[in-house]
Design an enzyme around this catalytic site. Structure first.
Site, mmCIF file in Angstrom:
data_model
loop_
_atom_site.group_PDB
_atom_site.id
_atom_site.type_symbol
_atom_site.label_atom_id
_atom_site.label_comp_id
_atom_site.label_asym_id
_atom_site.label_seq_id
_atom_site.Cartn_x
_atom_site.Cartn_y
_atom_site.Cartn_z
ATOM 1 N N LYS A 43 0.822 -1.215 0.000
ATOM 2 C CA LYS A 43 0.000 0.000 0.000
ATOM 3 C C LYS A 43 0.855 1.264 0.000
ATOM 4 O O LYS A 43 0.400 2.332 -0.394
ATOM 5 C CB LYS A 43 -0.990 -0.038 1.143
HETATM 6 C C1 LIG Z 1 -4.332 -4.657 0.487
HETATM 7 C C2 LIG Z 1 -3.519 -5.878 0.356
HETATM 8 C C3 LIG Z 1 -3.826 -6.879 -0.605
HETATM 9 C C4 LIG Z 1 -5.040 -6.818 -1.507
HETATM 10 O O1 LIG Z 1 -4.959 -5.820 -2.498
HETATM 11 P P1 LIG Z 1 -6.279 -5.294 -3.218
HETATM 12 O O2 LIG Z 1 -5.837 -4.166 -4.069
HETATM 13 O O3 LIG Z 1 -7.199 -4.848 -2.107
HETATM 14 O O4 LIG Z 1 -6.863 -6.418 -4.002
HETATM 15 C C5 LIG Z 1 -2.977 -7.975 -0.692
HETATM 16 N N1 LIG Z 1 -1.910 -8.107 0.126
HETATM 17 C C6 LIG Z 1 -1.594 -7.178 1.053
HETATM 18 C C7 LIG Z 1 -0.410 -7.397 1.931
HETATM 19 C C8 LIG Z 1 -2.377 -6.033 1.206
HETATM 20 O O5 LIG Z 1 -2.058 -5.132 2.145
#
Ligand SMILES: *Cc1c(COP(=O)(O)O)cnc(C)c1O
Length: 501
Positions: free
Chosen positions: A113
């Protein structure tokens, strides 16, 4: 370039407005009116460019109301060597002859993120200036873990912004709580809420729409804004790393110009995999988009049947960032598959909120051409962590392992293992130390947790603990406030007027 709403295609707003507003008033998500083509020549030309240059090029195509210099300023401020130490913000690790793990966790919170939340605040402050709001942004976020910390780090000390994060008292892991409560920065606050994640999220939504809160915040020269995963300013930066990964593989001779790759993505809210789909739409040679889920496999079923149905048991898994039953960004894919049929999308979304399901099976053939979906449960996830570690001496986290295991199922079921594959790696394994330790030792350290698990894991595997995790243990706790859900609004007003403790 204009942006429209997935629920009203007649809306035409600029990128700055789309980013400043986040969500359309009709409940829809903003999407660009078209997707610029990136030619194979342009992809080849990017091979020699740095990540920052690649990002500036791709993002400028969509941010036509930003000057190229403004985009460059945002990009080079976000992806610095200090925040993303190492050779690239999104490097690849090659495992075996044709599988590449795309590591998106070299940022300040060790999760993918950061790739979006390091740059969103920069886009947002520029956007607010462009729409001449004359106000500073007050970001409110409800988090069940990773997003809150990444948002805090992203907005930390960014001029013209303030951020307050609420988390459910008992709904986040010990490590996540520590990450948030020790957060440094002069423009932010963190507050625990007595309740679960739903209470917390409902509380935040309520404050956004409460006239007295909006007025009070206005009187302090601010306006509410959100750093939500459906904001276009979070999706756009994610398109970049797919192009970047392809360029890196091509530069190392792993693909010849124009040859396709497969991409496997651990999926929750469908943002990361949607960005891969957009990259494909723009001309990136991608064969299949492989959608990996955990036991919350609503997307696996959707990709098989065309029917989305959230009426099912919710599982708490060891890949918690994918524990989601409503994948919001799927709405953008539906808008695209129906050639922008806003009425159809609106009726599906009404169905989803009324009955928890909708039927898009008419579009299943197209969906199946593009995507392949499967899921794996916690036991398979742990097995995969162990398999990858034993075979390649490579440690991966629980979310990444879901993508890796599902890619294995894809290759076995289709026989397509010769096409080079990008497995998206979304978190550093030390963010989930006890589950990863449990996995690599086959259950021999099941009772070890927290920083003890970090130490044992590092000693056993000889892999380094990333600095943002290592330093947590000794950092002083700054935020200890716990409030009732009815008091969240009052805490926000204290924060806005500078009296939050
Ligand atoms: C948010 C997240 C995901 C999922 O990603 P999306 O864009 O919501 O599909 C997968 N792995 C981790 C570690 C995340 O923080």
């Amino acid at each position: 370039m204009y942006y429209r709403s997935t629920r009203n295609r007649n809306i035409e707003i600029s990128a700055a407005q789309a980013i400043a507003r986040g969500l359309s008033g009709d409940g829809g998500l903003f999407v660009p009116e078209r997707f610029p083509r990136v030619s194979l020549d342009a992809v080849s030309a990017m091979e020699k460019a740095s990540y920052v240059q690649r990002a500036a090029y791709i993002m400028s195509l969509f941010l036509t109301d930003f000057s190229h210099d403004e985009v460059k300023e945002c990009v080079s401020g976000a992806y610095t060597q200090k925040k993303f130490p190492g050779k690239s913000p999104a490097p690849l690790s090659r495992l075996g002859s044709s599988v590449y793990f795309l590591e998106l966790w070299h940022g300040p919170t060790c999760a993918f993120k950061d790739m979006a939340l390091q740059i969103l605040p920069r886009f947002l402050t520029k956007s607010l200036k462009k729409i001449s709001s004359g106000r500073e942004a007050l970001i409110l976020t409800a988090t069940s873990g990773d997003t809150g910390k990444a948002a805090l780090e992203g907005f930390r000390d960014v001029p013209g912004t303030h951020i307050m994060v609420f988390y459910p008292c008992d709904g986040v892991s010990e490590m996540q709580k520590r990450q948030m409560c020790t957060q440094e920065g002069g423009n932010l606050a963190v507050c625990a809420v007595k309740g679960n994640f739903d209470d917390t999220q409902t509380g935040v939504k309520h404050i956004f729409n409460a006239p007295e809160a909006v007025k009070a915040v206005y009187e302090n020269g601010m306006m509410f804004s959100s750093a939500n995963s459906i904001n276009w300013g979070r999706l756009l930066p994610q398109i970049v790393y797919y192009f970047s990964a392809y360029c890196d593989i091509a530069a190392s001779g792993g693909v010849k110009a124009g040859e396709p790759v497969n991409i496997a993505v651990p999926t929750g809210n469908f943002g990361d995999i949607l960005a891969a789909y957009y990259a494909k739409k723009m001309g990136l040679p991608v064969k299949k988009l492989i959608c990996a889920s955990n036991s919350n496999n609503v997307l696996t079923d959707f990709l098989k049947t065309g029917i989305y149905d959230r009426n099912r048991q919710f599982y708490e898994t060891i890949s918690p960032s994918m524990d989601i039953l409503v994948s919001s960004n799927l709405e953008r894919l539906l808008f695209d598959l129906t050639d922008g049929d806003d009425r159809k999308v609106s009726s599906w979304m009404r169905g989803l909120s009324r009955t928890g399901s909708y039927d898009a099976s008419k579009y299943l053939d197209r969906v199946k051409e593009l995507f392949w979906g499967a899921y794996c449960d916690d036991a398979e996830t742990k097995q995969e962590i162990r398999r990858v570690y034993e075979k390649y001496h490579y440690l991966c986290d629980t979310h990444t392992a879901v993508a890796s295991a599902v890619y294995g199922k894809y290759a076995a079921e289709t026989g397509d293992s010769a096409t080079p594959a990008i497995v998206v790696s979304t978190a550093n394994p030390y963010k989930f130390p006890s589950d990863v330790l449990d996995a690599v030792t086959g259950g021999r350290h099941a009772a070890v947790s927290g920083f003890e698990a970090v130490r044992v894991l590092s000693e056993m595997t000889g892999t380094p603990v990333p600095e943002p995790i290592a330093e947590l243990e000794d950092k002083p706790v700054r935020f200890g406030t716990v409030c009732a859900k009815e008091e969240m609004g009052a805490e926000v007003l204290k924060f806005a007027s500078g009296t939050f403790e």
